[in-house]
Design an enzyme around this catalytic site. Sequence first.
Site, mmCIF file in Angstrom:
data_model
loop_
_atom_site.group_PDB
_atom_site.id
_atom_site.type_symbol
_atom_site.label_atom_id
_atom_site.label_comp_id
_atom_site.label_asym_id
_atom_site.label_seq_id
_atom_site.Cartn_x
_atom_site.Cartn_y
_atom_site.Cartn_z
ATOM 1 N N SER A 88 -3.477 30.323 -38.247
ATOM 2 C CA SER A 88 -4.110 29.056 -37.880
ATOM 3 C C SER A 88 -5.064 29.273 -36.716
ATOM 4 O O SER A 88 -4.702 29.874 -35.707
ATOM 5 C CB SER A 88 -3.051 28.025 -37.475
ATOM 6 O OG SER A 88 -2.265 27.661 -38.570
ATOM 7 N N ASP B 127 -10.151 37.726 -50.863
ATOM 8 C CA ASP B 127 -10.223 39.113 -50.406
ATOM 9 C C ASP B 127 -8.978 39.888 -50.824
ATOM 10 O O ASP B 127 -7.853 39.529 -50.478
ATOM 11 C CB ASP B 127 -10.370 39.131 -48.879
ATOM 12 C CG ASP B 127 -10.783 40.478 -48.362
ATOM 13 O OD1 ASP B 127 -9.939 41.387 -48.328
ATOM 14 O OD2 ASP B 127 -11.960 40.634 -47.983
ATOM 15 N N HIS C 13 -5.127 22.877 -35.097
ATOM 16 C CA HIS C 13 -4.160 21.781 -35.227
ATOM 17 C C HIS C 13 -3.280 21.802 -33.988
ATOM 18 O O HIS C 13 -3.285 22.773 -33.219
ATOM 19 C CB HIS C 13 -3.311 21.917 -36.495
ATOM 20 C CG HIS C 13 -2.462 23.157 -36.550
ATOM 21 N ND1 HIS C 13 -1.357 23.350 -35.754
ATOM 22 C CD2 HIS C 13 -2.580 24.275 -37.301
ATOM 23 C CE1 HIS C 13 -0.810 24.510 -36.013
ATOM 24 N NE2 HIS C 13 -1.544 25.115 -36.953
#
Length: 404
Positions: free
Chosen positions: A363, A348, A228
Amino acid sequence: MHGGDKLKKIIKAFSLILSFFVSIIFSLIIYGCEVLPDSIKLDEYNAVFSGIYKADGIASVTPVSVNNKSSTETKGSSIKLFGSFPVKSVNIEKADRKYVTPGGELIGIKLKTDGVLIVGTESFETSNGEVCPAEKAGLQVGDTLISIDGKRITLNSQLSEIFANSEGKTLKMKIIRDGKETEIRITPEKDSMTGVFKGGLWIRDSTGGIGTLTYTDISTGELAALGHGIYDVDTGKLLPTLNGIFVSASLSGITKGTNGSAGELRGSLGSEYLGEIYTNCENGIYGNAALIKNLENVIPVAFPYEVKTGPAQIISTVHGNEKCYYDIEIDKINSSNENKNMIIRVTDKNLLELTGGIVQGMSGSPIIQNGQIVGAVTHVFLNDPTRGYGIFIDNMMDAANSAA
């Protein structure tokens, strides 16, 4: 019971069953129109989406490779429900398979804005009372200031110096607002407290932080990160980028994510120069690597139609400055969105213990499924840090090709 009554009941039951199936098919067609893409890249001659939507290709489509980007498109093909019911028309592009080295390591980002971004205005006392020249001129938070009287502006200090030396003369400003260039006139005024001419502007000319490297394209030397763009924290606007650099980064701590509060990876920027940044766009940060590493760890890039709901892994650096694989589930796929193509969920136990799920700084973490890189982590759900969005890797590579 008369035979006629029996027949009527059978016909009625059959009609109800038929109506039920027709409504289901109609609903699936509407759903497909909304979520399925308008164009599809294939290295085969057909593709199946979610097991029920099938795109038919044309065997005469031939791959043409130009700068590592294939570009043969066939119009007029369609996606069909169960291979029989037309859903929507699509463009089919026969594309060559690409290969990249997946990232997962922390990376430092330093950006220099293209022009300076206006992040605020302020009033100050003058001999004529309290004024704000910027507001009087019509300047707005989120505007990008490009030049004053023809002089390019790239630094906060440049702007302050021009105002200070203006002696109250009206200046011509070139700005960009909502993607359009326009001219505004501003007349600086003298601050009674300092005796200096000012414009009453707060601006930002650079930013920095850490994120996660998504991939290195060994054929082009390209680096991609974040999945992004970088937006200004005050204005919410995508930072207009002039240039920037990738540097090394190291992890110093973690703030765990909780419901209603996003966590973060805390780290520091290192001194090792990794490459130059050439664009900041909605689908990621892209640049050129100073040195290509890990040439042996090359994996195929998935086409969007190959991404499936179900188990996958992400590669992130959240412990000991070493990147590791962590288990996730891809819960939902939306091919029609530009950069929120997947809803993912962390399963996880180790990652949940360390971070609480997805946190800021993760990110760009590559998403791996069936031995292919399929996407990157982009956003976290504030109300549930175990879940977030991911972008297709194909969309990131298209953005990189467009910006290069």
